[in-house]
Design an enzyme around this catalytic site. Sequence first.
Site, PDB file in Angstrom:
ATOM      1  N   LYS A  12       3.711  -3.396   1.513  1.00 40.01           N
ATOM      2  CA  LYS A  12       3.854  -2.825   2.868  1.00 40.01           C
ATOM      3  C   LYS A  12       4.656  -3.790   3.754  1.00 40.01           C
ATOM      4  O   LYS A  12       5.548  -4.470   3.255  1.00 40.01           O
ATOM      5  CB  LYS A  12       2.480  -2.513   3.452  1.00 40.01           C
ATOM      6  CG  LYS A  12       1.586  -1.736   2.488  1.00 40.01           C
ATOM      7  CD  LYS A  12       0.399  -1.123   3.142  1.00 40.01           C
ATOM      8  CE  LYS A  12      -0.494  -0.504   2.093  1.00 40.01           C
ATOM      9  NZ  LYS A  12      -1.450   0.424   2.630  1.00 40.01           N
ATOM     10  N   GLU A  97       2.080   6.487   4.550  1.00 42.14           N
ATOM     11  CA  GLU A  97       2.392   5.803   5.817  1.00 42.14           C
ATOM     12  C   GLU A  97       3.790   6.178   6.296  1.00 42.14           C
ATOM     13  O   GLU A  97       4.038   6.297   7.496  1.00 42.14           O
ATOM     14  CB  GLU A  97       2.240   4.281   5.642  1.00 42.14           C
ATOM     15  CG  GLU A  97       0.771   3.894   5.514  1.00 42.14           C
ATOM     16  CD  GLU A  97       0.510   2.635   4.702  1.00 42.14           C
ATOM     17  OE1 GLU A  97       1.446   1.858   4.450  1.00 42.14           O
ATOM     18  OE2 GLU A  97      -0.658   2.442   4.314  1.00 42.14           O
ATOM     19  N   GLU A 167      -2.517   9.335  -4.159  1.00 40.09           N
ATOM     20  CA  GLU A 167      -3.180   8.456  -3.208  1.00 40.09           C
ATOM     21  C   GLU A 167      -3.877   9.268  -2.120  1.00 40.09           C
ATOM     22  O   GLU A 167      -3.228   9.677  -1.131  1.00 40.09           O
ATOM     23  CB  GLU A 167      -2.149   7.535  -2.543  1.00 40.09           C
ATOM     24  CG  GLU A 167      -1.433   6.644  -3.516  1.00 40.09           C
ATOM     25  CD  GLU A 167      -0.957   5.376  -2.823  1.00 40.09           C
ATOM     26  OE1 GLU A 167      -1.384   4.297  -3.261  1.00 40.09           O
ATOM     27  OE2 GLU A 167      -0.199   5.466  -1.844  1.00 40.09           O
ATOM     28  N   GLY A 173      -6.507   1.752   2.100  1.00 47.80           N
ATOM     29  CA  GLY A 173      -6.804   0.675   3.041  1.00 47.80           C
ATOM     30  C   GLY A 173      -8.167   0.784   3.703  1.00 47.80           C
ATOM     31  O   GLY A 173      -8.449   0.081   4.670  1.00 47.80           O
ATOM     32  N   SER A 213      -7.574   1.783  -2.431  1.00 48.92           N
ATOM     33  CA  SER A 213      -8.617   0.765  -2.535  1.00 48.92           C
ATOM     34  C   SER A 213      -8.959   0.392  -3.984  1.00 48.92           C
ATOM     35  O   SER A 213     -10.119   0.147  -4.320  1.00 48.92           O
ATOM     36  CB  SER A 213      -9.870   1.204  -1.758  1.00 48.92           C
ATOM     37  OG  SER A 213      -9.556   1.388  -0.388  1.00 48.92           O
ATOM     38  N   GLY A 234      -2.410  -1.506  -2.673  1.00 51.89           N
ATOM     39  CA  GLY A 234      -1.973  -2.088  -1.407  1.00 51.89           C
ATOM     40  C   GLY A 234      -2.617  -3.442  -1.184  1.00 51.89           C
ATOM     41  O   GLY A 234      -2.159  -4.471  -1.693  1.00 51.89           O
ATOM     42  N   GLY A 235      -3.711  -3.449  -0.443  1.00 50.65           N
ATOM     43  CA  GLY A 235      -4.362  -4.694  -0.016  1.00 50.65           C
ATOM     44  C   GLY A 235      -4.561  -5.715  -1.127  1.00 50.65           C
ATOM     45  O   GLY A 235      -4.228  -6.904  -0.957  1.00 50.65           O
TER      46      GLY A 235
HETATM   47  C1  PEP Z   1      -1.287   1.832  -0.814  1.00 50.23           C
HETATM   48  O1  PEP Z   1      -0.834   1.351   0.206  1.00 50.23           O
HETATM   49  O2  PEP Z   1      -0.538   2.485  -1.535  1.00 50.23           O
HETATM   50  C2  PEP Z   1      -2.700   1.615  -1.127  1.00 50.23           C
HETATM   51  C3  PEP Z   1      -3.225   2.276  -2.111  1.00 50.23           C
HETATM   52  O3  PEP Z   1      -3.373   0.710  -0.345  1.00 50.23           O
HETATM   53  P1  PEP Z   1      -4.843   0.099  -0.643  1.00 50.23           P
HETATM   54  O4  PEP Z   1      -4.864  -0.319  -2.083  1.00 50.23           O
HETATM   55  O5  PEP Z   1      -4.963  -1.040   0.306  1.00 50.23           O
HETATM   56  O6  PEP Z   1      -5.832   1.190  -0.376  1.00 50.23           O
END
Ligand code: PEP
Length: 250
Positions: A12, A97, A167, A173, A213, A234-235
């Site tokens: 990101k 996003e 997703e 997130g 997540s 993501g995170g």
């Molecule tokens: C993402 O941004 O594609 C995502 C899945 O984020 P997170 O793993 O933080 O939920």
Amino acid sequence: MSRKKIVAGNWKMNMTPSEAVALIETLKPLVANDEVDVVFCVPAIDIIPAQEAAKGTNIQIGAENLYFEEKGAYTGEISPAMLVDAGVKYVIIGHSERREYFAETNETVNKKVKKAFEHGLTPIICCGESLTQREQGITIDWIRQQIKIAFLDVTAEQAKTAVVAYEPIWAIGTGKTATSDQAEEVCAAIRACIGEIYDEATAAAIRIQYGGSVNGGNAAELFAKPDIDGGLVGGASLKPDFGAIVNYNK
Ligand code: PEP
């Protein structure tokens, strides 16, 4: 058909170029697993230093977006040729996003997917429902619509090489992961939809990730499902935990 798992990090809008290099140095030894394709999708300004830092490792550098025109008066955008010249192979397209904050639509996603393929890039095509849509029972209809439009005028040969990331927006997130059964149900529906658009061979070849997540504690259960071929992360992709996700099978 056995599909190679693919685990992609989505950084990101995080990491300056020097931070990117330091993070790759830290993660390099943790993400060594030849049984999995490992991709770090990084901010555009980090791509070149990240490539340099990842040289000689199994880490492939990806992008988080591209524009669907070749070149010209599109201030601030990144063209597919720029990504290719920088050594990029994978590009995330249509992340929720970008749909929410940058007005991307199923139609612009389709334009970007076609442009990526024209340039030999592999799109990681994101789809996913909101919590309201899930509660209204329209998840599968919604995802099928996203998939059908994303793949308009994409050939079967191209589609076979694509990656789809399912997703659920409510899981991104938030620390709320979809259960492995919820994730599998939608990933199986995506595969079936690809089978309807194309054929069985294309459905069997395409790789479908789950994202939302994902962490070192839940990756193994999610990736064990028959239609889940890895994760978009993501995170946790910014932390040593990413190594545990990549090595879910060890
Ligand atoms: C993402 O941004 O594609 C995502 C899945 O984020 P997170 O793993 O933080 O939920």
